[in-house]
Motif scaffolding. Structure first.
Motif, short mmCIF file in Angstrom:
data_model
loop_
_atom_site.label_atom_id
_atom_site.label_comp_id
_atom_site.label_asym_id
_atom_site.label_seq_id
_atom_site.Cartn_x
_atom_site.Cartn_y
_atom_site.Cartn_z
N HIS A 1 0.83 -1.20 0.00
CA HIS A 1 0.00 0.00 0.00
C HIS A 1 0.87 1.26 0.00
N ARG A 2 1.59 1.45 -1.07
CA ARG A 2 2.38 2.67 -1.20
C ARG A 2 1.55 3.74 -1.93
N ALA B 1 11.29 12.66 -1.23
CA ALA B 1 10.70 13.17 -2.47
C ALA B 1 11.30 12.40 -3.63
N LEU B 2 10.47 11.87 -4.50
CA LEU B 2 10.92 10.96 -5.56
C LEU B 2 11.16 11.69 -6.87
N PRO C 1 6.91 3.17 -10.65
CA PRO C 1 7.24 1.96 -9.90
C PRO C 1 6.86 2.04 -8.42
N TRP C 2 6.91 3.22 -7.83
CA TRP C 2 6.52 3.35 -6.42
C TRP C 2 5.05 2.98 -6.22
N VAL D 1 13.51 2.76 -7.29
CA VAL D 1 12.94 3.99 -6.74
C VAL D 1 14.06 4.85 -6.15
N HIS D 2 14.09 6.12 -6.56
CA HIS D 2 15.16 7.02 -6.12
C HIS D 2 14.62 8.39 -5.74
N HIS D 3 15.28 9.02 -4.78
CA HIS D 3 14.86 10.38 -4.42
C HIS D 3 15.34 11.38 -5.47
#
Length: 220
Positions: free
Chosen positions: A93-94, A162-163, A170-171, A186-188
């Motif tokens: 549940h993102r 913060a992405l 993908p998040w 996933v990267h900030h």
């Protein structure tokens, strides 16, 4: 940490930045979004449900938790994937919480001076979050935080996660559940994009909500 933020970009701008098709909706500009209120989030209500932009309660307490269980507004990146309290939501549940910037308080001469942090280009920011069905059956969320980076370190030792643009889809992907896989895709966003300035202490009262709150203030 992340305990207050602003969201005033209209839906078309958010939709364009997100690059995902969502049902149009009207958003009321908010310059002082506080915990314990309904906030805008992008999520899949269930694994097979289409993506929606709707409202979630800013306060995370899963349905299975005891009555006096904590209701955190933040979850740290260091523990969110392994903590019993958060790991189920992290896997399944993102969500994304759109913001135009967030606030932190800097101690100065025994007082706390609020600062507004945002992107230098003033584009919307997408904060990584997790959500769970609360005991009342409605969704509640927590915003992920990480060690502060770039100029954000001048104000506080933590900041919201913060992405970058390539990490948004993908998040939100409910089929990605493995911690290591998520970490690799996933990267900030770049810390070089962050700027900040001090703002009025009127921000301290959640009932104050106006564009004046994000304007630079020279005095307490």
């Amino acid at each position: 940490m992340c305990g207050r933020f602003a969201l005033y970009s209209p839906y078309p701008k958010l939709s364009q930045a997100l690059r995902l098709l969502l049902e149009p909706r009207e958003l009321t500009p908010r310059y002082n979004v506080a915990p314990g209120t309904w906030i805008t989030a992008v999520r899949h209500p269930s694994d097979d449900a289409p993506l929606v932009m709707d409202e979630v309660w800013w306060g995370y307490r899963p349905r299975w938790a005891k009555e006096k269980a904590p209701e955190p507004i933040n979850a740290t990146v260091e523990k969110v994937a392994t903590s019993n309290y958060f790991r189920g939501a992290f896997a399944h549940h993102r969500c994304l919480v759109p913001a135009d910037g967030w606030y932190e308080w800097l101690p100065v001469d025994g007082k706390k001076q609020p600062h507004f942090l945002c992107r230098e280009d003033r584009e919307p920011i997408w904060l990584a979050g997790i959500w769970s069905e609360r005991p009342d059956g409605k969704p509640g969320c927590a915003i992920l935080t990480e060690p502060a980076r770039g100029v954000a370190k001048e104000i506080h030792d933590r900041m919201p996660l913060a992405l970058d643009a390539e990490s948004l889809e993908p998040w939100l992907d409910t089929h990605l559940t493995d911690r290591e896989t998520i970490r690799h895709v996933v990267h900030h966003f770049s810390a070089d994009l962050i700027t900040h300035w001090q703002v009025s202490t009127r921000l301290n009262k959640p009932t104050h909500d106006s564009p004046v709150l994000i304007q630079q203030a020279d005095v307490f």
